[in-house]
Scaffold this motif. Structure first.
Motif, short mmCIF file in Angstrom:
data_model
loop_
_atom_site.label_atom_id
_atom_site.label_comp_id
_atom_site.label_asym_id
_atom_site.label_seq_id
_atom_site.Cartn_x
_atom_site.Cartn_y
_atom_site.Cartn_z
N ALA A 61 2.99 7.33 -0.73
CA ALA A 61 1.78 7.79 -0.86
C ALA A 61 1.54 8.40 -2.25
O ALA A 61 0.43 8.88 -2.47
CB ALA A 61 1.47 8.98 0.35
N SER A 62 2.34 8.30 -3.17
CA SER A 62 2.26 8.99 -4.37
C SER A 62 0.77 8.21 -4.99
O SER A 62 0.69 7.16 -4.90
CB SER A 62 3.12 8.49 -5.51
OG SER A 62 4.68 8.90 -5.16
N SER A 63 0.20 9.31 -5.58
CA SER A 63 -1.36 9.07 -5.92
C SER A 63 -1.55 8.12 -6.83
O SER A 63 -2.37 7.22 -7.17
CB SER A 63 -2.18 10.10 -5.93
OG SER A 63 -1.63 10.95 -6.94
N TYR A 149 -0.10 12.19 -1.60
CA TYR A 149 -1.59 12.53 -0.91
C TYR A 149 -2.48 11.51 -0.79
O TYR A 149 -2.76 10.88 -1.87
CB TYR A 149 -2.16 13.72 -1.57
CG TYR A 149 -3.34 14.30 -1.10
CD1 TYR A 149 -3.47 14.91 0.26
CD2 TYR A 149 -4.60 14.58 -1.99
CE1 TYR A 149 -4.82 15.29 0.66
CE2 TYR A 149 -5.90 14.87 -1.52
CZ TYR A 149 -5.85 15.46 0.00
OH TYR A 149 -7.20 15.71 0.24
N ILE A 150 -3.04 11.32 0.34
CA ILE A 150 -3.98 10.18 0.30
C ILE A 150 -5.34 10.29 0.07
O ILE A 150 -6.17 9.63 -0.32
CB ILE A 150 -3.98 9.57 1.90
CG1 ILE A 150 -2.38 8.82 1.96
CG2 ILE A 150 -5.06 8.57 2.09
CD1 ILE A 150 -2.45 7.46 1.22
N GLY A 151 -5.83 11.74 -0.33
CA GLY A 151 -7.28 12.09 -0.50
C GLY A 151 -7.30 11.95 -2.09
O GLY A 151 -6.51 11.75 -2.84
N ILE A 152 -8.63 11.89 -2.49
CA ILE A 152 -8.87 11.72 -3.90
C ILE A 152 -9.17 13.27 -4.47
O ILE A 152 -10.01 13.96 -4.23
CB ILE A 152 -10.26 11.02 -4.13
CG1 ILE A 152 -10.19 9.51 -3.46
CG2 ILE A 152 -10.55 10.76 -5.66
CD1 ILE A 152 -9.50 8.42 -4.60
N LYS A 153 -8.10 13.78 -5.42
CA LYS A 153 -8.35 14.67 -6.27
C LYS A 153 -7.31 14.71 -7.15
O LYS A 153 -6.36 13.95 -7.15
CB LYS A 153 -8.16 15.85 -5.28
CG LYS A 153 -6.86 16.25 -5.11
CD LYS A 153 -6.62 17.56 -4.13
CE LYS A 153 -5.09 18.02 -3.83
NZ LYS A 153 -4.24 17.76 -4.77
#
Ligand code: COI
Length: 354
Positions: A61-63, A149-153
Protein backbone atom coordinates in the motif's frame (compact mmCIF):
# COMPACT_ATOMS: atom_id res chain seq x y z
CA UNK A 1 15.81 19.53 11.31
CA UNK A 2 18.56 17.03 10.94
CA UNK A 3 19.37 14.98 14.03
CA UNK A 4 22.91 14.03 13.21
CA UNK A 5 25.05 13.51 10.16
CA UNK A 6 26.40 10.24 11.48
CA UNK A 7 26.13 7.75 8.67
CA UNK A 8 26.45 4.10 9.56
CA UNK A 9 28.18 1.90 7.00
CA UNK A 10 27.59 -1.80 6.26
CA UNK A 11 29.95 -2.88 3.50
CA UNK A 12 29.48 -5.64 0.95
CA UNK A 13 31.31 -8.86 1.72
CA UNK A 14 32.37 -9.30 -1.89
CA UNK A 15 32.49 -6.46 -4.40
CA UNK A 16 30.83 -7.07 -7.78
CA UNK A 17 33.24 -4.71 -9.54
CA UNK A 18 35.19 -7.47 -11.26
CA UNK A 19 32.02 -8.66 -13.00
CA UNK A 20 31.70 -5.35 -14.85
CA UNK A 21 33.03 -4.83 -18.36
CA UNK A 22 34.12 -1.20 -18.10
CA UNK A 23 34.87 -1.18 -21.83
CA UNK A 24 31.25 -1.71 -22.65
CA UNK A 25 28.93 -0.16 -20.08
CA UNK A 26 25.22 0.01 -20.89
CA UNK A 27 23.40 3.05 -19.50
CA UNK A 28 21.59 2.48 -16.20
CA UNK A 29 21.79 -1.27 -15.84
CA UNK A 30 24.82 -1.88 -13.65
CA UNK A 31 24.83 -0.62 -10.06
CA UNK A 32 27.79 -0.08 -7.80
CA UNK A 33 28.24 -1.98 -4.55
CA UNK A 34 26.53 0.34 -2.08
CA UNK A 35 23.57 2.67 -1.66
CA UNK A 36 22.61 5.38 0.80
CA UNK A 37 19.30 5.43 2.71
CA UNK A 38 17.72 7.92 5.13
CA UNK A 39 14.21 7.71 6.54
CA UNK A 40 11.89 10.58 7.32
CA UNK A 41 9.45 10.25 10.18
CA UNK A 42 8.02 12.63 12.79
CA UNK A 43 9.35 15.61 10.87
CA UNK A 44 13.01 14.56 10.67
CA UNK A 45 15.52 12.58 8.66
CA UNK A 46 17.17 9.83 10.65
CA UNK A 47 18.79 6.40 10.44
CA UNK A 48 21.31 7.58 7.84
CA UNK A 49 23.04 4.50 6.46
CA UNK A 50 25.10 3.10 3.64
CA UNK A 51 24.35 -0.53 2.91
CA UNK A 52 25.02 -3.01 0.10
CA UNK A 53 22.94 -2.33 -3.04
CA UNK A 54 19.99 -4.63 -2.54
CA UNK A 55 16.23 -4.89 -3.06
CA UNK A 56 13.90 -2.89 -0.85
CA UNK A 57 11.08 -4.29 1.16
CA UNK A 58 7.98 -2.11 1.33
CA UNK A 59 4.26 -2.32 1.97
CA UNK A 60 2.07 -3.02 -1.07
CA UNK A 61 0.00 0.00 0.00
CA UNK A 62 3.03 2.35 -0.05
CA UNK A 63 1.64 5.57 -1.45
CA UNK A 64 4.51 6.08 -3.91
CA UNK A 65 3.36 3.00 -5.81
CA UNK A 66 -0.21 4.20 -6.13
CA UNK A 67 0.09 7.96 -6.44
CA UNK A 68 3.66 8.58 -7.58
CA UNK A 69 4.74 10.97 -4.84
CA UNK A 70 8.39 10.77 -5.82
CA UNK A 71 11.15 13.06 -7.08
CA UNK A 72 14.66 12.36 -8.29
CA UNK A 73 17.91 13.88 -9.50
CA UNK A 74 20.71 12.91 -11.84
CA UNK A 75 24.35 14.01 -11.65
CA UNK A 76 27.69 12.55 -12.56
CA UNK A 77 31.08 11.80 -10.99
CA UNK A 78 34.24 11.62 -13.07
CA UNK A 79 37.89 10.76 -12.61
CA UNK A 80 39.91 13.81 -13.55
CA UNK A 81 43.27 13.67 -15.30
CA UNK A 82 45.06 13.30 -11.93
CA UNK A 83 42.88 10.32 -11.03
CA UNK A 84 40.88 12.33 -8.46
CA UNK A 85 37.14 11.76 -8.11
CA UNK A 86 35.09 14.87 -8.91
CA UNK A 87 31.37 15.62 -9.16
CA UNK A 88 29.84 18.19 -11.49
CA UNK A 89 27.70 20.84 -9.75
CA UNK A 90 26.18 18.73 -6.93
CA UNK A 91 24.95 21.79 -5.01
CA UNK A 92 22.78 22.70 -7.99
CA UNK A 93 21.21 19.24 -7.94
CA UNK A 94 20.62 19.43 -4.18
CA UNK A 95 18.77 22.72 -4.67
CA UNK A 96 16.72 21.44 -7.60
CA UNK A 97 15.74 18.30 -5.68
CA UNK A 98 14.17 20.53 -3.07
CA UNK A 99 12.33 22.64 -5.68
CA UNK A 100 10.84 19.43 -7.06
CA UNK A 101 10.13 18.13 -3.55
CA UNK A 102 8.24 21.30 -2.59
CA UNK A 103 5.95 20.94 -5.61
CA UNK A 104 5.20 17.32 -4.72
CA UNK A 105 4.64 17.99 -0.99
CA UNK A 106 7.78 16.06 -0.11
CA UNK A 107 9.91 17.30 2.82
CA UNK A 108 13.16 19.09 2.08
CA UNK A 109 16.41 17.15 2.09
CA UNK A 110 18.95 19.48 3.77
CA UNK A 111 21.73 20.30 1.30
CA UNK A 112 24.40 19.17 3.76
CA UNK A 113 22.69 15.79 4.05
CA UNK A 114 22.56 15.45 0.26
CA UNK A 115 26.23 16.40 -0.15
CA UNK A 116 27.55 14.38 2.76
CA UNK A 117 25.58 11.27 1.87
CA UNK A 118 26.79 11.49 -1.74
CA UNK A 119 30.38 12.11 -0.64
CA UNK A 120 30.50 9.15 1.75
CA UNK A 121 28.88 6.85 -0.79
CA UNK A 122 31.34 7.89 -3.49
CA UNK A 123 34.30 7.58 -1.11
CA UNK A 124 33.29 3.98 -0.62
CA UNK A 125 32.57 3.20 -4.28
CA UNK A 126 35.03 5.49 -6.04
CA UNK A 127 36.63 2.57 -7.87
CA UNK A 128 33.33 2.35 -9.75
CA UNK A 129 33.95 5.71 -11.42
CA UNK A 130 35.01 4.78 -14.94
CA UNK A 131 37.73 6.78 -16.65
CA UNK A 132 37.25 6.12 -20.36
CA UNK A 133 36.02 8.85 -22.71
CA UNK A 134 32.25 9.42 -22.55
CA UNK A 135 31.83 7.46 -19.32
CA UNK A 136 30.95 8.55 -15.79
CA UNK A 137 29.46 7.32 -12.57
CA UNK A 138 25.83 8.38 -12.76
CA UNK A 139 24.46 9.37 -9.35
CA UNK A 140 20.72 8.99 -8.79
CA UNK A 141 19.36 10.60 -5.59
CA UNK A 142 15.60 10.16 -5.07
CA UNK A 143 12.93 10.69 -2.43
CA UNK A 144 9.63 8.87 -2.24
CA UNK A 145 6.53 8.52 -0.06
CA UNK A 146 6.46 5.54 2.29
CA UNK A 147 3.09 5.63 4.10
CA UNK A 148 1.02 2.50 3.65
CA UNK A 149 -2.26 4.31 3.24
CA UNK A 150 -4.73 4.06 0.41
CA UNK A 151 -6.22 7.57 0.81
CA UNK A 152 -4.90 10.63 -1.00
CA UNK A 153 -2.84 12.92 1.18
CA UNK A 154 0.84 13.81 1.51
CA UNK A 155 2.65 10.92 3.13
CA UNK A 156 4.07 11.29 6.62
CA UNK A 157 6.99 8.93 6.02
CA UNK A 158 9.57 9.25 3.23
CA UNK A 159 12.79 7.65 2.15
CA UNK A 160 15.77 9.49 0.62
CA UNK A 161 18.16 7.24 -1.27
CA UNK A 162 21.19 7.49 -3.52
CA UNK A 163 22.26 4.77 -5.89
CA UNK A 164 25.07 5.03 -8.43
CA UNK A 165 25.87 3.30 -11.68
CA UNK A 166 28.79 3.43 -14.08
CA UNK A 167 27.48 4.57 -17.46
CA UNK A 168 28.46 5.08 -21.04
CA UNK A 169 26.61 7.31 -23.50
CA UNK A 170 22.83 7.63 -23.06
CA UNK A 171 22.36 8.11 -26.80
CA UNK A 172 24.88 6.13 -28.75
CA UNK A 173 24.29 8.14 -31.94
CA UNK A 174 22.95 11.55 -33.00
CA UNK A 175 19.22 11.56 -32.40
CA UNK A 176 16.19 11.85 -34.64
CA UNK A 177 13.39 13.76 -32.96
CA UNK A 178 9.74 14.37 -33.78
CA UNK A 179 7.94 17.56 -32.82
CA UNK A 180 4.90 16.42 -30.84
CA UNK A 181 1.75 18.42 -31.51
CA UNK A 182 -0.95 16.12 -30.17
CA UNK A 183 0.14 14.89 -26.73
CA UNK A 184 1.29 17.17 -23.91
CA UNK A 185 4.08 16.72 -21.38
CA UNK A 186 3.31 19.65 -19.09
CA UNK A 187 0.77 22.45 -18.78
CA UNK A 188 1.12 25.82 -17.06
CA UNK A 189 0.61 25.34 -13.34
CA UNK A 190 1.43 21.64 -13.52
CA UNK A 191 4.53 19.73 -12.47
CA UNK A 192 6.62 20.19 -15.64
CA UNK A 193 9.50 22.03 -13.93
CA UNK A 194 9.83 19.36 -11.24
CA UNK A 195 11.85 16.21 -11.68
CA UNK A 196 8.84 14.21 -10.60
CA UNK A 197 8.60 10.52 -11.44
CA UNK A 198 5.13 10.82 -12.97
CA UNK A 199 6.28 13.34 -15.59
CA UNK A 200 8.37 10.60 -17.14
CA UNK A 201 5.62 7.96 -16.94
CA UNK A 202 3.26 10.25 -18.83
CA UNK A 203 5.79 10.73 -21.62
CA UNK A 204 6.23 7.05 -22.41
CA UNK A 205 3.20 6.41 -24.60
CA UNK A 206 3.67 9.35 -27.01
CA UNK A 207 7.41 8.54 -27.18
CA UNK A 208 6.59 4.92 -27.99
CA UNK A 209 4.38 6.01 -30.89
CA UNK A 210 7.19 8.21 -32.22
CA UNK A 211 9.70 5.38 -31.86
CA UNK A 212 7.44 3.20 -34.01
CA UNK A 213 7.80 5.86 -36.69
CA UNK A 214 11.60 5.65 -36.47
CA UNK A 215 12.35 8.60 -34.16
CA UNK A 216 14.40 8.31 -30.97
CA UNK A 217 12.66 11.03 -29.02
CA UNK A 218 9.97 13.69 -28.97
CA UNK A 219 10.24 17.43 -28.86
CA UNK A 220 7.43 18.56 -26.56
CA UNK A 221 5.44 21.69 -27.36
CA UNK A 222 3.26 23.93 -25.22
CA UNK A 223 0.01 22.47 -23.94
CA UNK A 224 -2.34 25.24 -25.02
CA UNK A 225 -1.46 25.76 -28.71
CA UNK A 226 1.27 23.22 -29.56
CA UNK A 227 3.06 26.09 -31.27
CA UNK A 228 6.13 26.59 -29.10
CA UNK A 229 8.98 24.22 -28.40
CA UNK A 230 9.58 23.21 -24.78
CA UNK A 231 12.05 20.36 -24.20
CA UNK A 232 13.01 17.04 -25.70
CA UNK A 233 12.51 13.70 -23.99
CA UNK A 234 15.15 13.48 -21.31
CA UNK A 235 16.85 16.81 -22.03
CA UNK A 236 16.50 20.53 -22.68
CA UNK A 237 16.73 21.57 -26.30
CA UNK A 238 18.86 24.25 -27.96
CA UNK A 239 19.31 25.60 -31.47
CA UNK A 240 21.94 27.63 -33.23
CA UNK A 241 20.26 29.82 -35.83
CA UNK A 242 22.25 32.53 -37.60
CA UNK A 243 25.09 32.12 -35.08
CA UNK A 244 22.74 32.78 -32.14
CA UNK A 245 22.18 30.19 -29.41
CA UNK A 246 18.44 29.98 -28.84
CA UNK A 247 16.59 27.93 -26.23
CA UNK A 248 13.08 27.96 -24.77
CA UNK A 249 12.96 30.17 -21.68
CA UNK A 250 12.76 28.38 -18.33
CA UNK A 251 9.13 28.28 -17.22
CA UNK A 252 6.79 26.22 -15.07
CA UNK A 253 6.59 23.64 -17.85
CA UNK A 254 10.29 23.15 -18.50
CA UNK A 255 12.92 21.44 -16.39
CA UNK A 256 15.59 23.92 -15.31
CA UNK A 257 18.47 21.79 -16.53
CA UNK A 258 21.89 22.11 -14.93
CA UNK A 259 23.60 21.15 -18.19
CA UNK A 260 21.35 23.74 -19.88
CA UNK A 261 22.59 26.38 -17.45
CA UNK A 262 26.23 25.31 -17.94
CA UNK A 263 25.93 25.55 -21.73
CA UNK A 264 24.31 29.00 -21.57
CA UNK A 265 26.92 30.22 -19.08
CA UNK A 266 29.81 29.11 -21.30
CA UNK A 267 28.21 30.55 -24.45
CA UNK A 268 27.73 33.94 -22.76
CA UNK A 269 31.27 33.81 -21.40
CA UNK A 270 32.55 33.30 -24.95
CA UNK A 271 30.61 36.34 -26.12
CA UNK A 272 28.11 34.39 -28.16
CA UNK A 273 24.67 35.85 -28.68
CA UNK A 274 22.26 33.88 -26.46
CA UNK A 275 18.48 34.09 -26.40
CA UNK A 276 16.23 32.44 -23.82
CA UNK A 277 12.73 33.04 -25.10
CA UNK A 278 9.73 31.42 -26.70
CA UNK A 279 10.84 29.39 -29.72
CA UNK A 280 8.09 28.60 -32.20
CA UNK A 281 7.98 25.46 -34.31
CA UNK A 282 7.63 27.74 -37.33
CA UNK A 283 10.88 29.51 -36.57
CA UNK A 284 12.79 26.24 -36.34
CA UNK A 285 11.15 24.68 -39.41
CA UNK A 286 11.68 27.86 -41.46
CA UNK A 287 15.34 27.93 -40.39
CA UNK A 288 15.73 24.27 -41.35
CA UNK A 289 14.18 25.03 -44.75
CA UNK A 290 16.21 28.13 -45.52
CA UNK A 291 19.52 26.72 -44.25
CA UNK A 292 19.97 29.03 -41.23
CA UNK A 293 19.45 26.22 -38.71
CA UNK A 294 23.11 25.42 -38.07
CA UNK A 295 22.73 23.17 -35.03
CA UNK A 296 20.16 21.53 -32.78
CA UNK A 297 21.05 19.56 -29.70
CA UNK A 298 19.76 18.27 -26.41
CA UNK A 299 21.44 19.16 -23.11
CA UNK A 300 21.07 16.96 -20.04
CA UNK A 301 23.07 15.11 -17.42
CA UNK A 302 22.47 11.67 -18.88
CA UNK A 303 22.54 12.82 -22.50
CA UNK A 304 25.32 15.44 -22.01
CA UNK A 305 25.25 17.18 -25.40
CA UNK A 306 23.19 15.04 -27.76
CA UNK A 307 23.39 16.18 -31.37
CA UNK A 308 20.05 16.16 -33.18
CA UNK A 309 20.48 14.99 -36.73
CA UNK A 310 16.89 15.12 -37.95
CA UNK A 311 13.70 16.89 -36.92
CA UNK A 312 10.32 15.53 -37.99
CA UNK A 313 7.26 17.75 -38.18
CA UNK A 314 3.86 17.01 -39.74
CA UNK A 315 5.21 14.10 -41.75
CA UNK A 316 8.25 15.94 -43.13
CA UNK A 317 11.77 15.14 -41.92
CA UNK A 318 14.28 17.98 -41.89
CA UNK A 319 17.88 16.83 -42.10
CA UNK A 320 20.36 18.98 -40.15
CA UNK A 321 23.98 19.86 -41.01
CA UNK A 322 26.71 17.23 -40.54
CA UNK A 323 27.90 16.79 -36.96
CA UNK A 324 31.50 17.76 -37.83
CA UNK A 325 30.25 21.18 -39.00
CA UNK A 326 28.63 22.01 -35.67
CA UNK A 327 31.05 24.47 -34.24
CA UNK A 328 29.25 25.48 -31.03
CA UNK A 329 27.95 22.15 -29.71
CA UNK A 330 31.25 20.40 -30.40
CA UNK A 331 33.14 23.22 -28.69
CA UNK A 332 30.88 23.34 -25.62
CA UNK A 333 31.01 19.57 -25.17
CA UNK A 334 34.81 19.68 -25.29
CA UNK A 335 34.92 22.64 -22.90
CA UNK A 336 32.70 20.91 -20.33
CA UNK A 337 34.78 17.72 -20.59
CA UNK A 338 37.97 19.74 -20.06
CA UNK A 339 36.52 21.35 -16.92
CA UNK A 340 35.41 17.96 -15.55
CA UNK A 341 38.80 16.44 -16.26
CA UNK A 342 40.60 19.35 -14.61
CA UNK A 343 42.24 20.26 -17.92
CA UNK A 344 40.63 23.70 -18.07
CA UNK A 345 40.13 26.37 -15.43
CA UNK A 346 37.03 25.79 -13.30
CA UNK A 347 36.08 29.44 -13.60
CA UNK A 348 32.50 29.00 -12.39
CA UNK A 349 33.34 26.67 -9.49
CA UNK A 350 31.37 23.75 -10.87
CA UNK A 351 33.72 21.02 -9.71
CA UNK A 352 33.30 19.35 -6.34
CA UNK A 353 36.26 17.24 -5.26
CA UNK A 354 35.61 14.38 -2.89
C1 COI B 1 19.23 12.95 -16.42
O1 COI B 1 19.64 13.48 -17.47
O2 COI B 1 19.96 12.85 -15.43
C2 COI B 1 17.89 12.40 -16.31
O3 COI B 1 17.40 12.31 -15.24
C3 COI B 1 17.25 11.95 -17.56
C4 COI B 1 16.84 10.54 -17.60
C5 COI B 1 17.85 9.51 -17.51
C6 COI B 1 15.54 10.27 -16.99
Amino acid sequence: MLDTLDISIRKVQNSRINEVDFNNIPFGKVYSDHMFIADYEDGQWSDLRIVPYENLSMAPASSVIHYGQSVFEGLKAYKNSNGEAVVFRPEANAKRLNKSAERMCIPEVPEELFIQAMTELLNLDKDWIPNKENTALYIRPFVFAMDDYIGIKPSEKYRFMIITCPVGAYYSEPVKVKIETEFTRAAKGGTGYAKAAGNYAGSLYPAKLAQKQGYHQLVWTDASEHKYIEESGTMNIMFVINDTLITPEASSTILRGITRDSVLTLARDWGMKVEERKVSIKEVVDAAKNGTLQEAFGAGTAATIAHIKLIGHEGVDYQLPAIEEREFSNKVLKAMDAIKLGEAEDKFEWIYKL
